[in-house]
Design an enzyme around this catalytic site. Structure first.
Site, PDB file in Angstrom:
ATOM      1  N   ARG A  61       0.850  -1.300   0.456  1.00 50.94           N
ATOM      2  CA  ARG A  61      -0.107  -0.420  -0.218  1.00 50.94           C
ATOM      3  C   ARG A  61       0.535   1.219  -0.182  1.00 50.94           C
ATOM      4  NH1 ARG A  61      -2.941   3.134   3.946  1.00 50.94           N
ATOM      5  NH2 ARG A  61      -4.690   3.890   2.820  1.00 50.94           N
ATOM      6  N   GLY A  71       4.803  10.812  -9.086  1.00 51.02           N
ATOM      7  CA  GLY A  71       5.037   9.728  -9.431  1.00 51.02           C
ATOM      8  C   GLY A  71       5.956   9.025  -8.103  1.00 51.02           C
ATOM      9  N   ASN A  93      -4.007   8.893   4.022  1.00 54.64           N
ATOM     10  CA  ASN A  93      -2.790   8.194   3.888  1.00 54.64           C
ATOM     11  C   ASN A  93      -3.132   8.164   6.357  1.00 54.64           C
ATOM     12  OD1 ASN A  93      -2.328   7.245   2.014  1.00 54.64           O
ATOM     13  ND2 ASN A  93      -0.652   9.798   1.896  1.00 54.64           N
ATOM     14  N   THR A 240      -8.961 -15.390   2.869  1.00 56.39           N
ATOM     15  CA  THR A 240      -7.740 -15.691   3.293  1.00 56.39           C
ATOM     16  C   THR A 240      -7.098 -14.158   3.888  1.00 56.39           C
ATOM     17  OG1 THR A 240      -7.272 -15.844   0.444  1.00 56.39           O
ATOM     18  CG2 THR A 240      -7.740 -17.971   2.012  1.00 56.39           C
TER      19      THR A 240
END
Length: 317
Positions: A61, A71, A93, A240
């Site tokens: 992540r 970028g 975030n 899972t």
């Protein structure tokens, strides 16, 4: 005419720098300058994932959220300073990114082996790949040669990161701005076959959406009340949660996607057929995921002379 070893190494380094100056990454970029790089990254990642299998998803992540903001330049790793507020506290975030200490540990070992040579951006790209592999996912050759940004922007992060509430059209548009098409979007979303999400991000889906299995919604409400418990965690893949497989897509077909943005990929729209393909074919998913990861890793990398090789991934030199 014989060429001395020193002359050969000099020519090789100049060649690599010339390639990077034209925006070209190479899977062999550090073969001569830091030959132990891949082994170091793999070793530290193996230690981290052994302690906490969720860490593989967290590092993956981090890489996504780095590449989508100006970028793949390791700007997401920078701490705030007096001159800029970075990406760590952006809407997408804050309270959710983790694994910075793992990148710090890798960087410390890499610096000990080859000082001021390998960028934090490249370390993050390699660590993301190794995290996927350690959780049972596919492997790929990682193009390298990125340099590190000298600044970061919370505004750029807020404007460029997808949200849990995003619609399919919003997601397609956002990814298109990064040079990624709808197939890339659907394949990269498969990263949600591992990891967890906070209640605050999936609450609207389990309480307000109709495109969700009622039993699944009821199960998730047990740990995510209508009010409070924002930080409570739930697995993105109920079946899972720490194995990198295609169960995420099977969940979507069963309308058991945890986030609104996840279920948008299978909601009577343009990506339904691709979700069905991935749900029945692990190889199809893995092949497209690898291709999309390489493509994403090439989003506006700093190469050549711009940027720097940070000695500490959290701050500029």
């Amino acid at each position: 005419m014989a060429v001395s070893c020193k002359t050969f190494l000099t020519l090789l380094l100049l060649s690599l720098l010339a390639s990077a100056a034209h925006g070209q990454l190479s899977t062999r970029f550090y073969d001569r300058t830091c030959p132990k790089l891949r082994g170091i990254v793999r070793s530290v990642m193996a230690e981290a994932v052994f302690r906490d299998r969720r860490m593989g998803a967290s590092i993956l992540r981090l890489f996504f959220h780095d590449c989508f903001v100006n970028g793949c330049d390791a700007s997401v790793l920078l701490d705030d300073t007096r001159t800029f507020t970075g990406e760590k506290n952006s809407n997408g975030n804050r309270n959710s990114l983790r694994g910075f200490e793992v990148i710090d540990a890798i960087k410390a070992r890499v610096e000990a082996a080859c000082n001021a040579t390998v960028s934090c951006a490249d370390i993050l790209a390699l660590a993301a790949r190794d995290g996927v592999v350690l959780l049972g996912g596919p492997t790929w050759l990682v193009p390298l040669g990125r340099r590190d940004a000298r600044t970061a922007s919370i505004f750029a992060a807020n404007a460029n990161l997808p949200l849990a509430s995003s619609s399919l059209s919003d997601l397609i548009s956002l990814f298109a701005r990064k040079g990624l098409d709808a197939r890339d979007l659907t394949a990269l979303s498969g990263a949600h076959t591992v990891g967890q999400a906070r209640c605050v991000n999936f609450r609207p889906h389990i309480y307000g959406d109709r495109n969700i299995d009622p039993g699944f919604a009821a199960l998730r409400r047990l740990t995510c009340p209508a009010f409070g418990g924002d930080g409570n965690l739930a697995p993105l893949d109920l079946q899972t949660p720490v194995s990198f497989d295609n169960r995420y897509y099977q969940n979507l077909v069963a309308r058991r996607g945890l986030l609104h943005s996840d279920q948008e990929l299978f909601n009577g729209g343009s990506q339904d057929s691709l979700v069905r393909l991935y749900s029945s074919s692990t190889s199809a998913f893995f092949n497209d995921f690898v291709a999309a990861m390489v493509k994403m890793g090439n989003i506006s990398p700093l190469t050549g002379w711009p940027g720097e090789i940070r000695l500490n991934c959290r701050k500029v030199n």
